[in-house]
Design a protein around this motif. Structure first.
Motif, PDB file in Angstrom:
ATOM      1  N   HIS A 147      13.895  -0.713   5.458  1.00 48.18           N
ATOM      2  CA  HIS A 147      12.797  -1.111   5.302  1.00 48.18           C
ATOM      3  C   HIS A 147      12.730  -2.757   5.135  1.00 48.18           C
ATOM      4  N   LEU A 148      13.626  -3.405   4.389  1.00 45.55           N
ATOM      5  CA  LEU A 148      13.783  -4.936   4.416  1.00 45.55           C
ATOM      6  C   LEU A 148      13.783  -5.422   5.836  1.00 45.55           C
ATOM      7  N   LEU A 149      14.763  -4.737   6.440  1.00 40.90           N
ATOM      8  CA  LEU A 149      15.289  -5.300   7.676  1.00 40.90           C
ATOM      9  C   LEU A 149      13.962  -5.283   8.893  1.00 40.90           C
ATOM     10  N   GLY A 166      12.032 -11.983   9.926  1.00 40.28           N
ATOM     11  CA  GLY A 166      12.592 -13.269   9.230  1.00 40.28           C
ATOM     12  C   GLY A 166      13.547 -12.721   8.236  1.00 40.28           C
ATOM     13  N   ILE A 167      13.685 -11.486   8.095  1.00 47.42           N
ATOM     14  CA  ILE A 167      14.667 -10.733   7.087  1.00 47.42           C
ATOM     15  C   ILE A 167      15.853 -10.171   7.845  1.00 47.42           C
ATOM     16  N   ALA A 209       8.519  -4.650  -7.620  1.00 45.14           N
ATOM     17  CA  ALA A 209       8.336  -5.989  -7.410  1.00 45.14           C
ATOM     18  C   ALA A 209       7.619  -6.134  -6.333  1.00 45.14           C
ATOM     19  N   ILE A 210       8.000  -5.513  -5.249  1.00 51.05           N
ATOM     20  CA  ILE A 210       7.651  -5.512  -3.842  1.00 51.05           C
ATOM     21  C   ILE A 210       5.972  -5.019  -3.900  1.00 51.05           C
ATOM     22  N   ILE A 211       5.798  -3.845  -4.529  1.00 52.52           N
ATOM     23  CA  ILE A 211       4.655  -3.315  -4.489  1.00 52.52           C
ATOM     24  C   ILE A 211       3.521  -4.060  -5.369  1.00 52.52           C
ATOM     25  N   ALA A 212       3.831  -4.520  -6.450  1.00 53.89           N
ATOM     26  CA  ALA A 212       3.365  -5.440  -7.371  1.00 53.89           C
ATOM     27  C   ALA A 212       2.951  -6.829  -6.860  1.00 53.89           C
ATOM     28  N   GLY A 213       3.676  -7.204  -5.602  1.00 55.04           N
ATOM     29  CA  GLY A 213       3.493  -8.503  -5.486  1.00 55.04           C
ATOM     30  C   GLY A 213       3.963  -9.566  -6.278  1.00 55.04           C
ATOM     31  N   ASN A 214       4.944  -9.189  -6.970  1.00 55.08           N
ATOM     32  CA  ASN A 214       5.732 -10.060  -7.872  1.00 55.08           C
ATOM     33  C   ASN A 214       6.715 -10.898  -7.097  1.00 55.08           C
ATOM     34  N   THR A 215       6.251 -12.234  -6.272  1.00 56.27           N
ATOM     35  CA  THR A 215       6.906 -12.894  -5.669  1.00 56.27           C
ATOM     36  C   THR A 215       8.077 -13.838  -6.660  1.00 56.27           C
ATOM     37  N   GLN A 216       7.736 -13.859  -7.882  1.00 57.34           N
ATOM     38  CA  GLN A 216       8.524 -14.725  -8.731  1.00 57.34           C
ATOM     39  C   GLN A 216       9.579 -14.186  -8.996  1.00 57.34           C
ATOM     40  N   ILE A 217       9.706 -12.916  -9.174  1.00 59.99           N
ATOM     41  CA  ILE A 217      11.087 -12.417  -9.278  1.00 59.99           C
ATOM     42  C   ILE A 217      11.777 -12.007  -8.041  1.00 59.99           C
ATOM     43  N   LYS A 236       9.537 -18.689  -1.513  1.00 61.30           N
ATOM     44  CA  LYS A 236       8.176 -18.062  -1.688  1.00 61.30           C
ATOM     45  C   LYS A 236       7.358 -17.235  -0.589  1.00 61.30           C
ATOM     46  N   LYS A 237       7.635 -18.035   0.725  1.00 61.00           N
ATOM     47  CA  LYS A 237       7.000 -17.571   1.769  1.00 61.00           C
ATOM     48  C   LYS A 237       7.337 -16.319   2.387  1.00 61.00           C
ATOM     49  N   ILE A 238       9.094 -16.406   2.247  1.00 56.98           N
ATOM     50  CA  ILE A 238       9.477 -14.906   2.699  1.00 56.98           C
ATOM     51  C   ILE A 238       9.219 -14.077   1.733  1.00 56.98           C
ATOM     52  N   ALA A 239       9.095 -14.216   0.427  1.00 54.47           N
ATOM     53  CA  ALA A 239       8.868 -13.023  -0.622  1.00 54.47           C
ATOM     54  C   ALA A 239       7.360 -12.861  -0.242  1.00 54.47           C
ATOM     55  N   GLU A 240       6.507 -13.607  -0.227  1.00 55.78           N
ATOM     56  CA  GLU A 240       5.202 -13.105   0.159  1.00 55.78           C
ATOM     57  C   GLU A 240       4.925 -12.327   1.390  1.00 55.78           C
ATOM     58  N   ARG A 241       5.740 -12.469   2.498  1.00 55.12           N
ATOM     59  CA  ARG A 241       5.826 -11.921   3.598  1.00 55.12           C
ATOM     60  C   ARG A 241       6.533 -10.457   3.453  1.00 55.12           C
ATOM     61  N   ILE A 242       7.340 -10.116   2.441  1.00 56.78           N
ATOM     62  CA  ILE A 242       8.010  -8.951   2.170  1.00 56.78           C
ATOM     63  C   ILE A 242       6.894  -8.091   1.588  1.00 56.78           C
ATOM     64  N   CYS A 243       6.231  -8.926   0.564  1.00 56.85           N
ATOM     65  CA  CYS A 243       5.269  -8.024  -0.230  1.00 56.85           C
ATOM     66  C   CYS A 243       4.101  -7.671   0.886  1.00 56.85           C
ATOM     67  N   LEU A 244       3.762  -8.474   1.598  1.00 56.14           N
ATOM     68  CA  LEU A 244       2.673  -8.104   2.651  1.00 56.14           C
ATOM     69  C   LEU A 244       2.850  -7.043   3.548  1.00 56.14           C
TER      70      LEU A 244
END
Length: 228
Positions: free
Chosen positions: A79-81, A85-86, A106-114, A123-131
């Motif tokens: 899924h991450l692949l 950009g991942i 963390a992904i479902i909750a949109g917890n980019t900080q962790i 941060k941008k990659i973390a936001e993209r993962i959650c989105l």
């Protein structure tokens, strides 16, 4: 497609900072698989038998095998692949940073900080993962047997609590686990003061670390001496 390999651990080699290669002997053939450090830490010693779930990737006509402890871990890697950009390195870094249920949550909750605690994840990659993965993982976790815990600080204070604990040097896994225990076992209210969450989490982590140190000492004392 190779679903899994079962064989003898022939060797484990660390290349660079985060690349761990497991050599697995299966019916006289040696397979090199890149595995998360978390998996390598729990593999049997050389000569022991283990089963590894695999993902085969072809890059520029060169095959690469990746190994995982469970089908669920492999599926989350896949899924991450799919996220823009991942690559494999970042996906493995995420799997190494958090336990599987914590990463899914963390992904479902949109917890980019962790998520940004993983090496190479900004941060941008973390936001993209959650989105890109949130809706997919909501459905996938049901079939994978995961549930998303509802405990922890209220969203309005969660980031401040996490940032403070990270600044104190605690790892993403320690912080995630501590906040869950403080919520579920100790019963601290979601809207308790930030300071209360931080104090309870630090106390819990400190106790756990002391226990692990004592356990390691006991194991060392129980080991036979070279002349015994």
């Amino acid at each position: 497609m190779i679903s899994y390999l079962k064989g003898i651990v022939a060797g484990i080699q660390t290349i660079g900072a985060n690349r761990v290669i497991l050599t697995l002997e299966v019916n006289g053939l040696g397979y090199d698989l890149q595995v998360p450090q978390r998996l390598a830490n729990h593999l049997p010693e050389s000569g022991g038998v283990t089963q590894i779930f695999t993902h085969l990737q072809i890059r520029e006509e060169v095959p690469f095998l990746y190994g995982f402890a469970s089908p669920a871990e492999r599926d989350l890697f896949r899924h991450l692949l799919t996220v823009t950009g991942i690559g494999a390195a970042l996906a493995i870094a995420l799997l190494d940073t958090l336990e599987l249920p914590d990463l899914v949550q963390a992904i479902i909750a949109g917890n980019t900080q962790i998520l940004i605690q993983a090496p190479g994840v900004g941060k941008k990659i973390a936001e993209r993962i959650c989105l890109e993965l949130k809706s997919k993982l909501v459905e996938w976790r049901k079939s994978a047997g995961f549930f998303v815990a509802t405990g922890g600080p209220a969203p309005g204070i969660l980031e401040e609590v996490q940032m403070t604990l990270f600044a104190l040097g605690y790892t993403a896994h320690e912080v995630s686990h501590a906040l869950h225990v403080v919520s579920e076992d100790i019963g601290l209210p979601k809207d308790a003061y930030v300071e209360d969450w931080i104090k309870q989490a630090i106390s819990l982590i400190s106790v756990a670390n002391k226990f692990n140190c004592h356990l390691s000492l006991i194991i060392l004392l129980c080991l036979p001496t070279p002349n015994s």
